[in-house]
Structure formats: C-alpha cells, structure tokens
Motif scaffolding. Structure first.
Motif, PDB file in Angstrom:
ATOM      1  N   ASP A   3     -22.322  81.097 -20.750  1.00 56.15           N
ATOM      2  CA  ASP A   3     -22.521  81.649 -22.032  1.00 56.15           C
ATOM      3  C   ASP A   3     -21.243  81.677 -22.857  1.00 56.15           C
ATOM      4  O   ASP A   3     -20.389  82.879 -22.576  1.00 56.15           O
ATOM      5  CB  ASP A   3     -23.261  82.957 -22.069  1.00 56.15           C
ATOM      6  CG  ASP A   3     -24.876  82.886 -21.581  1.00 56.15           C
ATOM      7  OD1 ASP A   3     -25.483  81.595 -21.930  1.00 56.15           O
ATOM      8  OD2 ASP A   3     -25.233  83.642 -20.648  1.00 56.15           O
ATOM      9  N   ILE A  24     -13.304  88.278 -24.992  1.00 54.72           N
ATOM     10  CA  ILE A  24     -14.107  87.464 -24.003  1.00 54.72           C
ATOM     11  C   ILE A  24     -14.430  86.071 -24.467  1.00 54.72           C
ATOM     12  O   ILE A  24     -15.018  86.131 -25.609  1.00 54.72           O
ATOM     13  CB  ILE A  24     -15.257  88.201 -23.457  1.00 54.72           C
ATOM     14  CG1 ILE A  24     -14.966  89.421 -22.786  1.00 54.72           C
ATOM     15  CG2 ILE A  24     -16.204  87.392 -22.642  1.00 54.72           C
ATOM     16  CD1 ILE A  24     -16.285  90.340 -22.452  1.00 54.72           C
ATOM     17  N   THR A  35     -22.247  83.397 -14.807  1.00 55.02           N
ATOM     18  CA  THR A  35     -23.030  84.160 -14.014  1.00 55.02           C
ATOM     19  C   THR A  35     -23.747  83.291 -13.087  1.00 55.02           C
ATOM     20  O   THR A  35     -23.819  82.054 -13.258  1.00 55.02           O
ATOM     21  CB  THR A  35     -24.167  84.877 -14.779  1.00 55.02           C
ATOM     22  OG1 THR A  35     -23.543  85.584 -15.895  1.00 55.02           O
ATOM     23  CG2 THR A  35     -25.042  85.693 -13.872  1.00 55.02           C
ATOM     24  N   ALA A  94     -11.550  85.963 -20.087  1.00 55.70           N
ATOM     25  CA  ALA A  94     -10.930  86.500 -21.048  1.00 55.70           C
ATOM     26  C   ALA A  94      -9.483  86.280 -21.406  1.00 55.70           C
ATOM     27  O   ALA A  94      -8.685  86.050 -20.489  1.00 55.70           O
ATOM     28  CB  ALA A  94     -10.942  88.411 -20.690  1.00 55.70           C
ATOM     29  N   THR A 112     -21.647  88.467 -12.099  1.00 55.03           N
ATOM     30  CA  THR A 112     -21.469  88.354 -13.477  1.00 55.03           C
ATOM     31  C   THR A 112     -19.957  88.397 -13.794  1.00 55.03           C
ATOM     32  O   THR A 112     -19.355  89.380 -13.498  1.00 55.03           O
ATOM     33  CB  THR A 112     -21.973  89.194 -14.419  1.00 55.03           C
ATOM     34  OG1 THR A 112     -23.497  89.077 -14.128  1.00 55.03           O
ATOM     35  CG2 THR A 112     -21.763  89.109 -15.907  1.00 55.03           C
ATOM     36  N   THR A 113     -19.158  87.343 -14.373  1.00 58.56           N
ATOM     37  CA  THR A 113     -17.594  87.219 -14.412  1.00 58.56           C
ATOM     38  C   THR A 113     -17.500  86.900 -16.149  1.00 58.56           C
ATOM     39  O   THR A 113     -18.514  86.336 -16.845  1.00 58.56           O
ATOM     40  CB  THR A 113     -17.053  86.211 -13.754  1.00 58.56           C
ATOM     41  OG1 THR A 113     -17.576  84.839 -14.139  1.00 58.56           O
ATOM     42  CG2 THR A 113     -17.436  86.645 -12.089  1.00 58.56           C
ATOM     43  N   VAL A 114     -16.267  87.260 -16.286  1.00 61.64           N
ATOM     44  CA  VAL A 114     -16.152  86.954 -17.965  1.00 61.64           C
ATOM     45  C   VAL A 114     -14.733  86.082 -17.871  1.00 61.64           C
ATOM     46  O   VAL A 114     -13.722  86.426 -17.116  1.00 61.64           O
ATOM     47  CB  VAL A 114     -16.152  87.903 -18.834  1.00 61.64           C
ATOM     48  CG1 VAL A 114     -17.431  88.519 -18.831  1.00 61.64           C
ATOM     49  CG2 VAL A 114     -14.774  89.055 -18.355  1.00 61.64           C
ATOM     50  N   ALA A 168     -15.948  83.343 -22.604  1.00 66.23           N
ATOM     51  CA  ALA A 168     -17.372  83.224 -22.100  1.00 66.23           C
ATOM     52  C   ALA A 168     -17.820  83.948 -20.978  1.00 66.23           C
ATOM     53  O   ALA A 168     -16.635  84.536 -20.234  1.00 66.23           O
ATOM     54  CB  ALA A 168     -17.321  81.676 -21.795  1.00 66.23           C
ATOM     55  N   SER A 169     -18.827  84.061 -20.491  1.00 68.81           N
ATOM     56  CA  SER A 169     -19.403  84.745 -19.314  1.00 68.81           C
ATOM     57  C   SER A 169     -19.768  83.633 -18.411  1.00 68.81           C
ATOM     58  O   SER A 169     -20.417  82.686 -18.884  1.00 68.81           O
ATOM     59  CB  SER A 169     -20.342  85.515 -19.629  1.00 68.81           C
ATOM     60  OG  SER A 169     -21.627  85.059 -20.217  1.00 68.81           O
ATOM     61  N   TYR A 199     -17.374  91.349 -12.620  1.00 70.43           N
ATOM     62  CA  TYR A 199     -17.984  92.425 -12.512  1.00 70.43           C
ATOM     63  C   TYR A 199     -19.166  92.623 -11.620  1.00 70.43           C
ATOM     64  O   TYR A 199     -20.194  93.289 -11.719  1.00 70.43           O
ATOM     65  CB  TYR A 199     -18.646  92.759 -14.131  1.00 70.43           C
ATOM     66  CG  TYR A 199     -17.670  92.679 -14.896  1.00 70.43           C
ATOM     67  CD1 TYR A 199     -16.680  93.954 -15.023  1.00 70.43           C
ATOM     68  CD2 TYR A 199     -17.216  91.854 -15.947  1.00 70.43           C
ATOM     69  CE1 TYR A 199     -15.610  94.018 -15.904  1.00 70.43           C
ATOM     70  CE2 TYR A 199     -16.255  91.884 -16.969  1.00 70.43           C
ATOM     71  CZ  TYR A 199     -15.492  92.947 -16.913  1.00 70.43           C
ATOM     72  OH  TYR A 199     -14.334  93.197 -17.710  1.00 70.43           O
ATOM     73  N   ASN A 238     -18.814  82.584 -25.700  1.00 68.02           N
ATOM     74  CA  ASN A 238     -18.734  83.593 -27.010  1.00 68.02           C
ATOM     75  C   ASN A 238     -17.660  82.996 -28.008  1.00 68.02           C
ATOM     76  O   ASN A 238     -17.824  83.023 -29.293  1.00 68.02           O
ATOM     77  CB  ASN A 238     -18.050  85.035 -26.412  1.00 68.02           C
ATOM     78  CG  ASN A 238     -18.948  85.643 -25.299  1.00 68.02           C
ATOM     79  OD1 ASN A 238     -20.255  85.153 -25.288  1.00 68.02           O
ATOM     80  ND2 ASN A 238     -18.727  86.942 -25.254  1.00 68.02           N
TER      81      ASN A 238
END
Length: 284
Positions: free
Chosen positions: A73, A87, A92, A46, A42-44, A89-90, A282, A75
């Motif tokens: 996803d 953030i 995954t 940023a 799972t990464t973001v 977007a994430s 992460y 944000n």
C-alpha cells in the motif's frame, strides 16, 4: 506531476536479474533458517532523510516476484517529497518473502530516489529561469530506463536515450570527420528527416561555424558564463542551446541566468548519493 509509469515488461528483467544475483545457488539461507513459513509481518518503507521518492513499481515487482501474496500500500507516490521519518509504503505478507526481497527492493528504491532527490535540488535551484535540467547517457549499464525515469520523477527531463534516437556530434566525431562542417554535412546526408542533429562546441568560433549549417541544437561544453551569454546571443533562437560541464545546484542558477535552454548533468545518474530508506518490521 504527470509521471507515466514504465511498463512492467521493461522492469521485470532488471528486477528478476537482481533477485537471482542475491539468491545465488541456494536461496536465502538466513531467512529459511530463522523464520517460519507461516509467519506474517506488517512492515513499512520509511524515509530516514528528506527527499523525493522514485522506484515504487520496481519495489512492488521485487516483492511479488518472490511471493504474489505480498500486499503493498503506497502512501507517497513516485515524484512525491517525503520528510524524515515519513512512511512511503507498507508491505504486508509472508515474513520470509518480505525479508528475502528486502535488499533488492531497497537497493533500487534508495538509488532511484537518490537520483530523483538530486534532480529536484537542481530543478529548484533554477526555478526562476526557463532552463530545463536534463540527464545524459552516463548511466549504470542495464539501468538506463529506470535511472532516466527517476530524473523525471525529480522534475527533470531526459536527453537522448541511446545512440539510435538522435545525432550528437562530439569532439572525437569532429576530429575523425575532418571538421565541424564535414561532420554535420555527413550526418545530414545520412539520417532521416525526423532525426535531430546536435553538435558539441568548445569555443565561440566553433559555434559560429556550426550555426552556418543550421543544427537543431548546440552543446556548449565547459564554457564560462560570459561565453554562454555571448553564445545565446549568437544563436538567437535558431537552435536549442545546451550547457554542460560540472554543473551543480550551486553553479546552476548563474548558468540558467545566461538564457540557456538546457543544463545537462551527467552525475545525476552516475553518482548521485542514495536516499536513505529503511524497511521496518512490526511483526509480533
């Protein structure tokens, strides 16, 4: 902001070409050597500095062209302001795929967000006036559609997209045609009734001559503030007025205050600094 996305069919060739350029002849040697195929992360995405986001559809394509199982996803949508550390977007999915597409995705996102951020700064600078900020054809070869989209994400507007959607008679056209009058007459006789005609002028004398032939717009190139004010008075609403020439967020307010309709800013697309955005992992 009503920001219409670009069709995927326009974006995919750009993203596919960029990925192929990076993958080369042997693929991602580093990731293949160090990351297990079954590993997920799972990464973001940023923001490492404040700015305006643009290019998330391109990012989505970059990841999914490598692996359809990657989930994104969002944000903060394109056109959104972001703070440092926020953030966007994430992302995954399979770690190997995320890492393989990472640089291509970030190259597009940082570049387009930089354009949107620079545009927003000049738009904000002229907010007390009716003038619009527009970009030009000074774009990175192959990236015109997405760079002009990024300008819109920053609150700006677009000039013509190419040589085929409007007539813009510049100094070299005027010289080759034998003068402003000849150039405008030839253009009017040549193009269809729906095609707009704009002529570039450097002096108020040239402007007076151009106005006698009723162009749709006049490009006032590198004129002083006094000349611009005089030009707006001369035009008196008979044509769209556009100012150009080394316009920045510092100089734009005074130019807009002359009553000009458009401020064209070429550096927004050809040399705006990137917005620093990172991909943070992460995974356990």
């Amino acid at each position: 902001m009503n920001l219409s996305p670009l069709p995927a069919i326009m974006l995919e060739p750009l993203v596919r070409s960029a990925l192929l350029e990076d993958l080369g002849r042997a693929g991602d040697l580093t990731t293949e050597a160090t990351v297990a195929k079954y590993h997920h992360a799972t990464t973001v995405l940023a923001a490492r500095q404040p700015g305006v986001v643009a290019g998330l559809d391109v990012v989505r394509l970059a990841f999914r062209l490598i692996d359809q199982n990657i989930k994104i996803d969002v944000n903060r949508a394109d056109g959104s302001k972001v703070a440092q550390g926020e953030i966007i977007a994430s992302v995954t999915g399979p770690t190997w795929a995320i890492l393989t597409a990472e640089r291509t995705a970030l190259n597009f996102l940082c570049h387009l967000s930089g354009i949107a951020t620079a545009t927003a700064s000049i738009v904000a600078a002229v907010c007390e006036h009716r003038a619009k900020i527009i970009c030009t054809r000074k774009t990175t070869p192959g990236l015109r559609a997405v760079e002009k989209y990024a300008v819109r994400a920053g609150g700006g507007a677009n000039h013509r997209f190419g040589l085929d959607d409007a007539v813009l008679i510049k100094d070299n056209h005027i010289a080759a045609a034998g003068g402003i009058r000849s150039a405008i007459k030839r253009a009017r006789e040549s193009v269809g009734h729906l095609v707009k005609i704009e002529v570039e002028v450097d002096t108020l004398v040239q402007l007076e001559e151009a106005l006698s032939l009723v162009p749709d717009a006049v490009l006032l190139d590198n004129m002083s503030l006094d000349e611009l004010r005089h030009a707006v008075t001369m035009v008196a609403g008979r044509a769209i007025t556009e100012a150009s020439g080394r316009i920045t967020a510092t100089t734009a307010p005074a130019i807009a205050a002359t009553g000009i309709d458009l401020l064209s800013v070429g550096w927004l697309t050809h040399s705006a600094p990137i917005l620093d955005i990172g991909l943070d992992c992460y995974a356990p």
